[in-house]
Enzyme design. Structure first.
Site, PDB file in Angstrom:
ATOM      1  N   ARG A   1       0.886  -1.108  -0.076  1.00 42.36           N
ATOM      2  CA  ARG A   1       0.055  -0.001  -0.053  1.00 42.36           C
ATOM      3  C   ARG A   1       0.800   1.202  -0.009  1.00 42.36           C
ATOM      4  NH1 ARG A   1      -2.062  -3.644   4.133  1.00 42.36           N
ATOM      5  NH2 ARG A   1      -4.293  -4.175   3.807  1.00 42.36           N
TER       6      ARG A   1
ATOM      7  N   LYS B   1      -2.602  -2.011   7.351  1.00 37.22           N
ATOM      8  CA  LYS B   1      -3.774  -1.495   7.747  1.00 37.22           C
ATOM      9  C   LYS B   1      -4.179  -2.373   9.105  1.00 37.22           C
ATOM     10  CE  LYS B   1      -8.174  -0.950   5.289  1.00 37.22           C
ATOM     11  NZ  LYS B   1      -8.803  -1.189   3.971  1.00 37.22           N
TER      12      LYS B   1
ATOM     13  N   HIS C   1      -2.824   1.709  -6.275  1.00 39.39           N
ATOM     14  CA  HIS C   1      -3.684   0.470  -5.681  1.00 39.39           C
ATOM     15  C   HIS C   1      -3.762  -0.424  -6.831  1.00 39.39           C
ATOM     16  CE1 HIS C   1      -4.966  -0.997  -1.988  1.00 39.39           C
ATOM     17  NE2 HIS C   1      -6.056  -1.474  -2.584  1.00 39.39           N
TER      18      HIS C   1
ATOM     19  N   ARG D   1      -1.127  -2.813  -6.854  1.00 42.04           N
ATOM     20  CA  ARG D   1      -1.052  -3.824  -6.003  1.00 42.04           C
ATOM     21  C   ARG D   1      -2.015  -4.918  -6.399  1.00 42.04           C
ATOM     22  NH1 ARG D   1      -1.446  -4.931   0.018  1.00 42.04           N
ATOM     23  NH2 ARG D   1      -3.563  -4.862   0.603  1.00 42.04           N
TER      24      ARG D   1
ATOM     25  N   HIS E   1      -4.156  -8.978   4.267  1.00 41.88           N
ATOM     26  CA  HIS E   1      -5.660  -9.032   4.341  1.00 41.88           C
ATOM     27  C   HIS E   1      -5.924  -9.736   5.914  1.00 41.88           C
ATOM     28  CE1 HIS E   1      -6.411  -8.098  -0.191  1.00 41.88           C
ATOM     29  NE2 HIS E   1      -6.340  -7.138   0.700  1.00 41.88           N
TER      30      HIS E   1
ATOM     31  N   TYR F   1     -10.097 -11.310  -6.184  1.00 42.85           N
ATOM     32  CA  TYR F   1      -8.938 -11.541  -7.315  1.00 42.85           C
ATOM     33  C   TYR F   1      -9.343 -12.854  -7.978  1.00 42.85           C
ATOM     34  CZ  TYR F   1      -6.538  -7.805  -4.972  1.00 42.85           C
ATOM     35  OH  TYR F   1      -6.382  -6.466  -4.473  1.00 42.85           O
TER      36      TYR F   1
END
Length: 286
Positions: free
Chosen positions: A135, A160, A226, A229, A252, A261
């Site tokens: 990120r 995150k 992004h 990514r 995640h 994805y």
């Protein structure tokens, strides 16, 4: 009287910020949540769901998107819970977000973007966004000491949710980092620094966005950080890498976030099967 109320409000916002930090919220989330709560009280609202709805209605009239309103609702819910007003927080419902699949770049597009870089620093920024799936905030916070050349990994700190993770990187990417560091002539602890300032400050997210947009245009691609990514995750999946490993690499917390994805990859696979025309060649179809 007004001055006293303002001081009390500022103290409350500061306490709220500390509460969010202890909850493991990222620096950017803390900044955004406290900003909206400050605006909420500046307009004379009280901490009730009814006043929250009035505040949201006003923002909607101003043209706030569903995504932005969702962020404000999350901020209000967090504040109400901070104050022990769980019942008021429960009354606020977040709007359903439209589910859109991220646009993945082709490998040729990624190659053109990387080759468009004008400096070693810019090239490495693009390579890490794509090759490590970072990120923007994670990239900007990287320190030189976070690169472990012996084990071939980088330590991504404060991702995150405030979580750290270890991301293995290829020998080629390690070589790019070494080459870039050898070209540096400053003692900043950060891996990336602003180049146009006398004092070598940490790279800002704004600079990253500007660079990515610039090199996207040079390569003839509409590009965001992004997207690089997204493309990292999609290309890994297309190469048969297990989705749970990709989940770990991306940082995640929920597998469902990564599973988007699989939809992107399936689309590419269908296109490949259609283009190959294997069955048609066997049965003689057109």
């Amino acid at each position: 009287m007004e001055e006293r109320e303002e001081r009390v409000r500022d103290d409350t916002i500061e306490e709220f910020a500390t509460y969010l930090e202890l909850e493991g919220k990222s620096r950017n989330t803390v900044r955004m949540y406290t900003y909206y709560i400050s605006k909420f009280f500046e307009e004379g609202h009280s901490p009730t769901a009814r006043d929250a709805l009035r505040f949201l209605a006003k923002l909607k009239r101003k043209g706030y998107s569903t995504r932005s309103l969702n962020l404000v609702i999350q901020a209000l819910k967090a504040y109400f819970k901070f104050e022990g007003l769980d019942s008021e927080a429960e009354k606020l419902k977040t709007p359903k977000m439209p589910k859109t699949l991220p646009k993945s770049l082709t490998e040729e597009e990624v190659r053109r973007i990387i080759n468009a870089a004008e400096t070693l620093r810019d090239r490495l920024i693009l390579l890490l966004l794509y090759g490590a799936g970072l990120r923007v905030s994670e990239l900007c916070n990287l320190r030189v000491e976070d690169v472990n050349f012996e084990y071939g990994v980088i330590v991504v700190r404060g991702g995150k949710g405030g979580k750290d993770r270890v991301v293995p990187i290829s020998e080629s990417l390690l070589s790019e980092i070494k080459r870039y560091l050898e070209s540096r002539n400053d003692d900043s602890p950060y891996l990336f620094v602003e180049m146009k300032r006398k004092r070598k400050d940490k790279l800002s997210p704004k600079t990253v966005w500007r660079l990515v947009k610039k090199y996207g245009r040079k390569a003839g691609v509409e590009l965001t950080p992004h997207q690089l990514r997204h493309s990292f995750a999609t290309h890994m999946l297309e190469r048969g890498i297990d989705i749970r490993i990709i989940q770990e690499l991306l940082g995640h917390s929920n597998l469902s976030t990564t599973q988007i994805y699989t939809k992107v990859s399936t689309k590419h696979l269908k296109e490949a099967v259609k283009k190959a025309k294997l069955v048609e060649s066997i049965i003689g179809g057109s």
